[in-house]
Design an enzyme around this catalytic site. Sequence first.
Site, PDB file in Angstrom:
ATOM      1  N   ARG A 150      -4.059  17.927 -21.115  1.00 46.87           N
ATOM      2  CA  ARG A 150      -5.414  18.029 -21.053  1.00 46.87           C
ATOM      3  C   ARG A 150      -5.966  18.668 -22.092  1.00 46.87           C
ATOM      4  O   ARG A 150      -7.201  18.396 -22.846  1.00 46.87           O
ATOM      5  CB  ARG A 150      -5.806  18.640 -19.874  1.00 46.87           C
ATOM      6  CG  ARG A 150      -5.627  17.388 -18.536  1.00 46.87           C
ATOM      7  CD  ARG A 150      -5.673  18.251 -17.000  1.00 46.87           C
ATOM      8  NE  ARG A 150      -6.991  18.984 -16.666  1.00 46.87           N
ATOM      9  CZ  ARG A 150      -7.083  19.749 -15.811  1.00 46.87           C
ATOM     10  NH1 ARG A 150      -6.034  20.198 -15.155  1.00 46.87           N
ATOM     11  NH2 ARG A 150      -8.038  20.504 -15.677  1.00 46.87           N
ATOM     12  N   ARG A 184     -18.005  15.482 -22.872  1.00 45.32           N
ATOM     13  CA  ARG A 184     -16.457  15.615 -23.430  1.00 45.32           C
ATOM     14  C   ARG A 184     -16.226  14.778 -24.812  1.00 45.32           C
ATOM     15  O   ARG A 184     -15.239  15.116 -25.214  1.00 45.32           O
ATOM     16  CB  ARG A 184     -15.560  15.296 -22.398  1.00 45.32           C
ATOM     17  CG  ARG A 184     -15.780  16.036 -21.100  1.00 45.32           C
ATOM     18  CD  ARG A 184     -14.721  15.574 -20.184  1.00 45.32           C
ATOM     19  NE  ARG A 184     -14.709  16.185 -18.780  1.00 45.32           N
ATOM     20  CZ  ARG A 184     -13.871  16.917 -18.193  1.00 45.32           C
ATOM     21  NH1 ARG A 184     -12.683  17.126 -18.891  1.00 45.32           N
ATOM     22  NH2 ARG A 184     -14.060  17.478 -17.228  1.00 45.32           N
TER      23      ARG A 184
END
Length: 195
Positions: free
Chosen positions: A146, A89
Amino acid sequence: MFNLILFGPPGSGKGTQSEKLVDKYGLVHLSTGNLLREEIKSETPLGLEAKKFIDKGQLVPDEVVIGMVDSYFDKHKDARGFLFDGFPRTVAQAEALDKLLELKKNGIAAVLALEVGEEELIARLLNRGKTSGRSDDTDEAVIRKRFSVYSQETSPVAEHYRKQDKFHSIKGEGSVDAIFDALSSAIDDRLNVNS
Protein backbone atom coordinates in the site's frame (compact mmCIF):
# COMPACT_ATOMS: atom_id res chain seq x y z
CA MET A 1 -18.98 26.00 0.19
CA PHE A 2 -15.65 25.11 1.80
CA ASN A 3 -14.16 21.86 0.49
CA LEU A 4 -11.10 20.39 2.14
CA ILE A 5 -8.91 17.39 1.34
CA LEU A 6 -7.14 15.61 4.19
CA PHE A 7 -4.24 13.84 2.61
CA GLY A 8 -1.73 11.28 3.84
CA PRO A 9 -0.68 7.64 3.62
CA PRO A 10 -2.67 4.81 5.25
CA GLY A 11 -2.36 5.09 9.05
CA SER A 12 -1.45 8.78 9.08
CA GLY A 13 -4.47 9.69 11.24
CA LYS A 14 -6.87 10.95 8.57
CA GLY A 15 -9.88 9.18 10.11
CA THR A 16 -9.18 10.43 13.64
CA GLN A 17 -8.57 14.01 12.54
CA SER A 18 -11.47 14.01 10.07
CA GLU A 19 -13.99 13.40 12.86
CA LYS A 20 -12.64 16.35 14.85
CA LEU A 21 -12.54 18.66 11.81
CA VAL A 22 -16.08 17.73 10.73
CA ASP A 23 -17.35 18.59 14.23
CA LYS A 24 -15.49 21.90 14.41
CA TYR A 25 -16.23 23.22 10.89
CA GLY A 26 -19.62 21.63 10.17
CA LEU A 27 -18.41 19.78 7.08
CA VAL A 28 -19.80 16.56 5.63
CA HIS A 29 -17.21 13.77 5.93
CA LEU A 30 -16.64 12.03 2.62
CA SER A 31 -14.41 9.00 3.12
CA THR A 32 -14.23 6.86 0.01
CA GLY A 33 -12.71 4.15 2.22
CA ASN A 34 -15.81 4.17 4.44
CA LEU A 35 -18.09 4.22 1.39
CA LEU A 36 -16.22 1.22 -0.05
CA ARG A 37 -16.19 -0.65 3.28
CA GLU A 38 -19.97 -0.12 3.54
CA GLU A 39 -20.39 -1.58 0.04
CA ILE A 40 -18.14 -4.54 0.99
CA LYS A 41 -20.01 -5.13 4.25
CA SER A 42 -23.33 -5.07 2.38
CA GLU A 43 -21.82 -7.46 -0.20
CA THR A 44 -23.07 -5.34 -3.11
CA PRO A 45 -21.64 -6.12 -6.57
CA LEU A 46 -19.51 -2.94 -6.28
CA GLY A 47 -18.31 -4.01 -2.83
CA LEU A 48 -17.35 -7.51 -3.96
CA GLU A 49 -15.45 -6.10 -6.95
CA ALA A 50 -13.71 -3.48 -4.78
CA LYS A 51 -12.70 -6.13 -2.22
CA LYS A 52 -10.70 -8.00 -4.87
CA PHE A 53 -8.52 -4.90 -5.40
CA ILE A 54 -8.28 -3.92 -1.72
CA ASP A 55 -7.23 -7.41 -0.58
CA LYS A 56 -4.29 -7.21 -2.99
CA GLY A 57 -3.29 -3.76 -1.73
CA GLN A 58 -4.40 -2.15 -5.01
CA LEU A 59 -6.54 0.91 -5.65
CA VAL A 60 -10.18 0.62 -6.73
CA PRO A 61 -10.66 1.91 -10.33
CA ASP A 62 -11.25 5.67 -10.67
CA GLU A 63 -14.59 5.53 -12.47
CA VAL A 64 -16.10 3.49 -9.62
CA VAL A 65 -14.86 5.95 -6.99
CA ILE A 66 -15.88 9.11 -8.91
CA GLY A 67 -19.37 7.71 -9.47
CA MET A 68 -19.74 7.09 -5.72
CA VAL A 69 -18.51 10.62 -4.91
CA ASP A 70 -20.95 12.22 -7.36
CA SER A 71 -23.93 10.38 -5.88
CA TYR A 72 -22.73 11.28 -2.36
CA PHE A 73 -22.73 14.99 -3.37
CA ASP A 74 -26.28 14.64 -4.62
CA LYS A 75 -27.38 13.18 -1.26
CA HIS A 76 -25.88 16.19 0.60
CA LYS A 77 -26.85 19.20 -1.55
CA ASP A 78 -27.22 21.53 1.47
CA ALA A 79 -23.77 20.85 2.94
CA ARG A 80 -21.56 23.78 4.10
CA GLY A 81 -18.68 21.87 2.56
CA PHE A 82 -17.04 18.48 2.34
CA LEU A 83 -13.99 17.00 3.97
CA PHE A 84 -12.44 14.47 1.61
CA ASP A 85 -10.59 11.75 3.50
CA GLY A 86 -8.43 9.39 1.44
CA PHE A 87 -9.54 10.86 -1.87
CA PRO A 88 -8.36 11.77 -4.46
CA ARG A 89 -5.60 9.14 -4.57
CA THR A 90 -4.38 9.69 -8.13
CA VAL A 91 -3.86 12.72 -10.37
CA ALA A 92 -6.62 11.37 -12.63
CA GLN A 93 -9.00 11.33 -9.63
CA ALA A 94 -7.90 14.85 -8.64
CA GLU A 95 -8.57 16.12 -12.16
CA ALA A 96 -11.94 14.32 -12.26
CA LEU A 97 -12.85 15.79 -8.85
CA ASP A 98 -11.84 19.29 -9.99
CA LYS A 99 -14.08 18.91 -13.08
CA LEU A 100 -16.97 17.51 -11.03
CA LEU A 101 -16.75 20.40 -8.55
CA GLU A 102 -16.43 22.91 -11.40
CA LEU A 103 -19.69 21.57 -12.86
CA LYS A 104 -21.24 22.22 -9.44
CA LYS A 105 -19.69 25.74 -9.48
CA ASN A 106 -17.31 24.88 -6.66
CA GLY A 107 -13.73 23.80 -5.94
CA ILE A 108 -11.20 22.61 -3.39
CA ALA A 109 -10.18 25.31 -0.88
CA ALA A 110 -7.22 23.52 0.72
CA VAL A 111 -5.30 20.24 0.80
CA LEU A 112 -3.74 19.35 4.15
CA ALA A 113 -1.20 16.51 4.15
CA LEU A 114 -0.35 14.60 7.32
CA GLU A 115 3.34 13.69 7.16
CA VAL A 116 4.32 10.55 9.13
CA GLY A 117 7.41 8.31 8.83
CA GLU A 118 6.95 4.86 7.22
CA GLU A 119 7.99 2.73 10.20
CA GLU A 120 5.62 4.67 12.49
CA LEU A 121 2.83 4.09 9.96
CA ILE A 122 3.50 0.33 9.77
CA ALA A 123 3.39 0.06 13.57
CA ARG A 124 0.11 2.04 13.67
CA LEU A 125 -1.53 -0.10 10.98
CA LEU A 126 -0.47 -3.45 12.44
CA ASN A 127 -1.83 -2.26 15.80
CA ARG A 128 -5.08 -1.08 14.17
CA GLY A 129 -5.34 -4.44 12.38
CA LYS A 130 -5.66 -6.23 15.74
CA THR A 131 -9.04 -4.58 16.38
CA SER A 132 -10.32 -3.09 13.09
CA GLY A 133 -11.31 -6.29 11.31
CA ARG A 134 -9.64 -4.85 8.21
CA SER A 135 -7.72 -7.59 6.37
CA ASP A 136 -5.43 -5.00 4.74
CA ASP A 137 -4.10 -3.92 8.19
CA THR A 138 -2.96 -7.35 9.41
CA ASP A 139 -0.30 -8.27 6.86
CA GLU A 140 2.94 -6.26 6.80
CA ALA A 141 3.60 -7.25 3.16
CA VAL A 142 0.19 -5.86 2.10
CA ILE A 143 0.84 -2.71 4.17
CA ARG A 144 4.21 -2.16 2.47
CA LYS A 145 2.53 -2.71 -0.92
CA ARG A 146 0.00 0.00 0.00
CA PHE A 147 2.88 2.40 0.75
CA SER A 148 4.46 1.57 -2.59
CA VAL A 149 1.15 2.26 -4.36
CA TYR A 150 0.74 5.47 -2.31
CA SER A 151 4.21 6.72 -3.23
CA GLN A 152 3.84 5.97 -6.92
CA GLU A 153 0.27 7.05 -7.52
CA THR A 154 -0.84 9.33 -4.71
CA SER A 155 2.17 11.53 -4.03
CA PRO A 156 1.81 13.19 -7.46
CA VAL A 157 -1.61 14.43 -6.27
CA ALA A 158 0.27 16.68 -3.84
CA GLU A 159 2.09 18.26 -6.77
CA HIS A 160 -1.23 18.76 -8.61
CA TYR A 161 -2.54 20.86 -5.71
CA ARG A 162 0.83 22.55 -5.03
CA LYS A 163 0.58 24.06 -8.52
CA GLN A 164 -2.80 25.52 -7.48
CA ASP A 165 -1.30 26.89 -4.23
CA LYS A 166 -3.71 24.79 -2.15
CA PHE A 167 -1.28 22.26 -0.60
CA HIS A 168 -0.15 22.46 3.05
CA SER A 169 2.10 19.94 4.83
CA ILE A 170 1.26 19.18 8.49
CA LYS A 171 3.41 17.12 10.89
CA GLY A 172 1.33 14.00 11.60
CA GLU A 173 3.32 12.71 14.58
CA GLY A 174 2.69 13.85 18.14
CA SER A 175 -0.48 14.13 20.20
CA VAL A 176 -3.88 14.02 18.48
CA ASP A 177 -4.65 17.48 19.91
CA ALA A 178 -1.38 19.05 18.71
CA ILE A 179 -1.95 17.71 15.21
CA PHE A 180 -5.57 18.94 15.30
CA ASP A 181 -4.41 22.42 16.37
CA ALA A 182 -1.96 22.55 13.45
CA LEU A 183 -4.70 21.46 11.01
CA SER A 184 -7.18 23.99 12.45
CA SER A 185 -4.64 26.79 12.14
CA ALA A 186 -4.08 25.99 8.45
CA ILE A 187 -7.85 25.84 7.81
CA ASP A 188 -8.49 29.12 9.64
CA ASP A 189 -5.79 30.79 7.54
CA ARG A 190 -7.47 29.49 4.37
CA LEU A 191 -10.95 30.50 5.53
CA ASN A 192 -9.66 34.04 6.18
CA VAL A 193 -8.19 34.16 2.66
CA ASN A 194 -11.49 32.98 1.14
CA SER A 195 -13.78 35.29 3.15
